[in-house]
Design an enzyme around this catalytic site. Structure first.
Site, PDB file in Angstrom:
ATOM      1  N   GLU A  51       0.815  -1.207  -0.270  1.00 28.53           N
ATOM      2  CA  GLU A  51      -0.055  -0.106  -0.076  1.00 28.53           C
ATOM      3  C   GLU A  51       0.738   1.422   0.025  1.00 28.53           C
ATOM      4  O   GLU A  51       1.981   1.187   0.590  1.00 28.53           O
ATOM      5  CB  GLU A  51      -0.871  -0.057   1.138  1.00 28.53           C
ATOM      6  CG  GLU A  51      -1.672   1.188   1.340  1.00 28.53           C
ATOM      7  CD  GLU A  51      -2.769   0.969   2.507  1.00 28.53           C
ATOM      8  OE1 GLU A  51      -2.798   0.119   3.049  1.00 28.53           O
ATOM      9  OE2 GLU A  51      -3.778   1.867   2.296  1.00 28.53           O
ATOM     10  N   ASN A 196     -12.648  -1.341  -0.688  1.00 28.84           N
ATOM     11  CA  ASN A 196     -11.848  -1.900   0.568  1.00 28.84           C
ATOM     12  C   ASN A 196     -12.351  -1.438   1.654  1.00 28.84           C
ATOM     13  O   ASN A 196     -12.767  -0.224   1.770  1.00 28.84           O
ATOM     14  CB  ASN A 196     -10.406  -1.608   0.097  1.00 28.84           C
ATOM     15  CG  ASN A 196      -9.789  -1.769   1.717  1.00 28.84           C
ATOM     16  OD1 ASN A 196      -9.230  -2.858   1.654  1.00 28.84           O
ATOM     17  ND2 ASN A 196      -9.347  -0.654   2.369  1.00 28.84           N
ATOM     18  N   GLU A 197     -12.660  -2.306   2.552  1.00 30.19           N
ATOM     19  CA  GLU A 197     -13.303  -1.928   3.719  1.00 30.19           C
ATOM     20  C   GLU A 197     -14.237  -1.082   3.723  1.00 30.19           C
ATOM     21  O   GLU A 197     -14.359  -0.005   4.144  1.00 30.19           O
ATOM     22  CB  GLU A 197     -12.352  -1.351   4.833  1.00 30.19           C
ATOM     23  CG  GLU A 197     -11.255  -2.788   5.196  1.00 30.19           C
ATOM     24  CD  GLU A 197     -10.304  -2.168   6.402  1.00 30.19           C
ATOM     25  OE1 GLU A 197     -10.328  -1.175   6.786  1.00 30.19           O
ATOM     26  OE2 GLU A 197      -9.763  -3.403   6.690  1.00 30.19           O
ATOM     27  N   TYR A 264      -6.594  -8.262  11.952  1.00 29.61           N
ATOM     28  CA  TYR A 264      -5.226  -8.015  12.536  1.00 29.61           C
ATOM     29  C   TYR A 264      -4.996  -8.522  13.861  1.00 29.61           C
ATOM     30  O   TYR A 264      -5.980  -8.566  14.661  1.00 29.61           O
ATOM     31  CB  TYR A 264      -5.006  -6.636  12.753  1.00 29.61           C
ATOM     32  CG  TYR A 264      -4.772  -5.843  11.105  1.00 29.61           C
ATOM     33  CD1 TYR A 264      -3.441  -6.079  10.735  1.00 29.61           C
ATOM     34  CD2 TYR A 264      -5.842  -5.450  10.490  1.00 29.61           C
ATOM     35  CE1 TYR A 264      -3.204  -5.503   9.459  1.00 29.61           C
ATOM     36  CE2 TYR A 264      -5.718  -5.053   9.056  1.00 29.61           C
ATOM     37  CZ  TYR A 264      -4.279  -5.012   8.593  1.00 29.61           C
ATOM     38  OH  TYR A 264      -4.139  -4.379   7.489  1.00 29.61           O
ATOM     39  N   GLU A 322      -6.049  -9.031   4.091  1.00 31.07           N
ATOM     40  CA  GLU A 322      -5.064  -8.343   5.262  1.00 31.07           C
ATOM     41  C   GLU A 322      -5.162  -8.959   6.726  1.00 31.07           C
ATOM     42  O   GLU A 322      -6.155  -9.264   7.035  1.00 31.07           O
ATOM     43  CB  GLU A 322      -5.894  -6.849   5.579  1.00 31.07           C
ATOM     44  CG  GLU A 322      -5.563  -6.132   4.137  1.00 31.07           C
ATOM     45  CD  GLU A 322      -6.147  -4.418   4.503  1.00 31.07           C
ATOM     46  OE1 GLU A 322      -6.131  -4.032   5.725  1.00 31.07           O
ATOM     47  OE2 GLU A 322      -6.547  -3.723   3.573  1.00 31.07           O
ATOM     48  N   GLN A 369       2.368  -5.791   6.003  1.00 32.83           N
ATOM     49  CA  GLN A 369       2.607  -5.320   4.776  1.00 32.83           C
ATOM     50  C   GLN A 369       3.890  -5.839   4.331  1.00 32.83           C
ATOM     51  O   GLN A 369       4.564  -6.542   5.174  1.00 32.83           O
ATOM     52  CB  GLN A 369       2.168  -3.888   4.279  1.00 32.83           C
ATOM     53  CG  GLN A 369       0.800  -3.498   4.575  1.00 32.83           C
ATOM     54  CD  GLN A 369       0.089  -2.263   3.868  1.00 32.83           C
ATOM     55  OE1 GLN A 369       0.944  -1.799   2.994  1.00 32.83           O
ATOM     56  NE2 GLN A 369      -1.072  -1.893   4.327  1.00 32.83           N
TER      57      GLN A 369
HETATM   58  O1  AHR Z   1      -3.094  -2.105   6.416  1.00 30.38           O
HETATM   59  C1  AHR Z   1      -3.412  -0.987   6.717  1.00 30.38           C
HETATM   60  C2  AHR Z   1      -4.721  -0.487   6.759  1.00 30.38           C
HETATM   61  O2  AHR Z   1      -5.731  -1.343   7.353  1.00 30.38           O
HETATM   62  C3  AHR Z   1      -5.335  -0.836   5.244  1.00 30.38           C
HETATM   63  O3  AHR Z   1      -5.224   0.299   4.532  1.00 30.38           O
HETATM   64  C4  AHR Z   1      -6.865  -0.823   5.732  1.00 30.38           C
HETATM   65  O4  AHR Z   1      -7.558  -1.638   4.604  1.00 30.38           O
HETATM   66  C5  AHR Z   1      -6.984  -1.337   6.830  1.00 30.38           C
HETATM   67  O5  AHR Z   1      -7.910  -1.004   7.757  1.00 30.38           O
END
Ligand code: AHR
Length: 514
Positions: A51, A196-197, A264, A322, A369
């Site tokens: 990103e 995305n999201e 995450y 992600e 990432q």
């Molecule tokens: O990876 C960082 C961010 O986390 C991304 O841009 C987003 O899609 C997510 O909230």
């Protein structure tokens, strides 16, 4: 103590094989069923995410042709070389949240349009790295491409033109423009995400509204040649109802190949105070690992949700596009820049084992990432570069790409601390493309070694690569770049079995030649 030395580890393996050392408790017997393959581990399970964020693209990858940092066409040679050794199967670009602010015309041609990266801290976005640079990088690395189009602030016309610019073969104005900008042949878009999201940074849309937009865009966005795999942007782990409602749309089965989920791992589970990358207490070691293995239940729940919909004969895949560690950044550091320790390596390996288990339904994942940002493979500082423990785990697991996952069974000893208990061990197995047996074994225990026995599949020994660290936050730094690196040794077969001692905080990958 035995730490990170090939000779010491080899001696240790021999001694434990002979039963001479027995600090660890009872041996755990691991069973692997070669006759009941689960499915192919798609190489894309080891995918990456690039990103425009912090120092990832600019400084981390792209320095421009005029930089003093050695580069080829603007891409750093050192970073490129390290990425090349990972056999990267696919790269997602340009975001993330950034994708919904990205306008592709800013990043083509001789004159790039400088902008401000409003998604990530208002930093300068020179747009020197654009469509040509991304697709050429992926092509050179032999990686597939995963494009996230701008649904949030872009238009369907803008996205359609982008796809035509990238893939057109004939004499359309867009194909000619691409050629004028230096690329004769079209590139291939392998995967395409529309939005995305969308429940958050992608536009705070209600699921039914996004479902309608998705259906419209998926109907009208075309490419020349093979259609990319089309991915719906789905939920994060906590709002599965969002994906559920999207899949109620009657056309989804025909218009998509899969849906994504984001998850995450935060050491504390609190977005306000996530926990530090270094110097953390054992409470945060175990809470991190306990949170990361929730991935198993998340995948199971998401697949059950997908399967509760009537979407036609082909089952939709679940794309974990992600995932990874997210900790508090250091004061004054660039956005989402974080150190990476043996804890991150264990997190990655625990997730790989889970992904292998779902090999038949999880065709791709993208760690967040690739360089400098979140759970990165590589950290850079000016002209310097270091490889992180996460890099080493990705490199150790390369043989699993395209291998056939096998079922594994064992009773794991517990690892407990501060009232929390998790399984100390995680194991996965596969048959490599050349027929060799691959086994990964993680010891998540912060302080105790564990002994295991494994089937030898007729071999006299196995080759092991093991990564461990001498503390919970062992990491590589610019002063000490090789503090955490894998070591290789052989484990002999005794009484028909491979017997191995697993160091605390370790990840091991065995290869049994067949
Ligand atoms: O990876 C960082 C961010 O986390 C991304 O841009 C987003 O899609 C997510 O909230």
């Amino acid at each position: 103590m035995f730490r990170n030395s090939i000779a010491a580890l080899a001696a240790f393996a021999t001694m434990s094989a002979a039963g001479a050392l027995s600090v660890a408790a009872a041996q755990t017997d691991i069973k692997i069923d070669r006759d009941a393959p689960i499915g192919t581990i798609q190489p894309e399970v080891y995918g990456q995410f690039l990103e425009h964020l912090g120092t990832q693209v600019y400084d981390g990858i792209w320095v421009g042709e005029d930089s003093d940092i050695p580069n080829t066409d603007g891409i750093r040679n050192d970073v490129y070389g390290a990425l090349d050794r990972l056999d990267i199967p696919v790269i997602r670009w340009p975001g993330g949240c950034y994708a919904d602010m990205y306008h592709w015309r800013d990043g083509i041609g001789d004159e790039r349009t400088p902008r401000v990266n409003m998604s990530w801290g208002g930093t300068p976005e020179p747009n020197g790295f654009g469509t040509h640079e991304f697709f050429n990088l992926a092509e050179k690395l032999g990686a597939k491409t995963y494009l996230n189009v701008n649904l949030g602030s872009g238009t369907i016309t803008e996205a359609a033109d982008w796809l035509e610019y990238i893939t057109a073969t004939g004499d359309s104005a867009l194909a000619q423009e691409r050629r004028a900008n230096g690329r004769e042949n079209p590139w291939k878009i392998d995967y395409l995400s529309i939005g995305n999201e969308t429940w958050g940074c992608g536009g705070n849309m209600r699921p039914a509204y996004y479902a309608d937009l998705y259906a419209q865009w998926a109907t009208l966005l075309k490419v020349e040649g093979e259609m990319p795999v089309r991915i719906i942007s789905g939920s994060h782990e906590g709002n599965i109802d969002y994906s559920d409602e999207i899949l109620d749309h009657p056309a989804m089965g025909n218009l998509s190949d899969g849906i994504s989920v984001h998850y995450y791992t935060l050491p504390t589970g609190d977005w306000g105070e996530k926990g530090d990358a270094l110097d953390f207490p054992e409470e945060e070691w175990i809470s991190t690992l306990s949170r990361t293995i929730k991935m198993d239940g998340i995948i199971e729940e998401q697949l059950a949700m997908i399967d509760s919909h009537d979407l036609g004969e082909e089952k939709l895949g679940l794309y974990v596009d992600e995932w990874g560690m997210w900790v508090d950044g250091e004061e004054g550091a660039p956005a989402l820049n974080q150190q990476n320790t043996i804890r991150d390596a264990v997190v990655a390996a625990l997730n790989f084992d889970i992904f292998h288990k779902y090999a038949d339904r999880v065709p791709m994942t993208n760690i967040a990432q690739m360089v400098n940002v979140l759970q990165a493979m590589i950290l850079t500082d000016g002209p310097e570069m270091i490889l992180t423990p996460t890099y080493h785990v990705y490199e150790m697991y390369v043989p699993f790409q395209g291998a056939t996952a096998l079922p594994v069974s064992f009773d794991s000893p517990d690892y407990s601390h501060g009232g929390e208990t998790i399984p100390a061990l995680s194991v996965s197995a596969a048959i490599a493309e050349n027929g060799d047996i691959l086994i990964s074994v993680v010891n998540a225990d912060a302080s105790d070694a564990h002994d295991v026995t494994l089937p030898a599949f007729g071999a006299a020994s196995a080759t092991v690569r093991q990564l461990t660290g001498d503390s919970m936050d062992a990491h590589n730094s610019f002063d000490d770049p090789d503090a955490v690196t894998p070591v290789q040794f052989d484990v002999p077969v005794t009484s028909g079995k491979l017997r191995m001692r697993l160091e605390p905080r370790s990840v091991s990958v065995l290869r049994i030649e067949q």
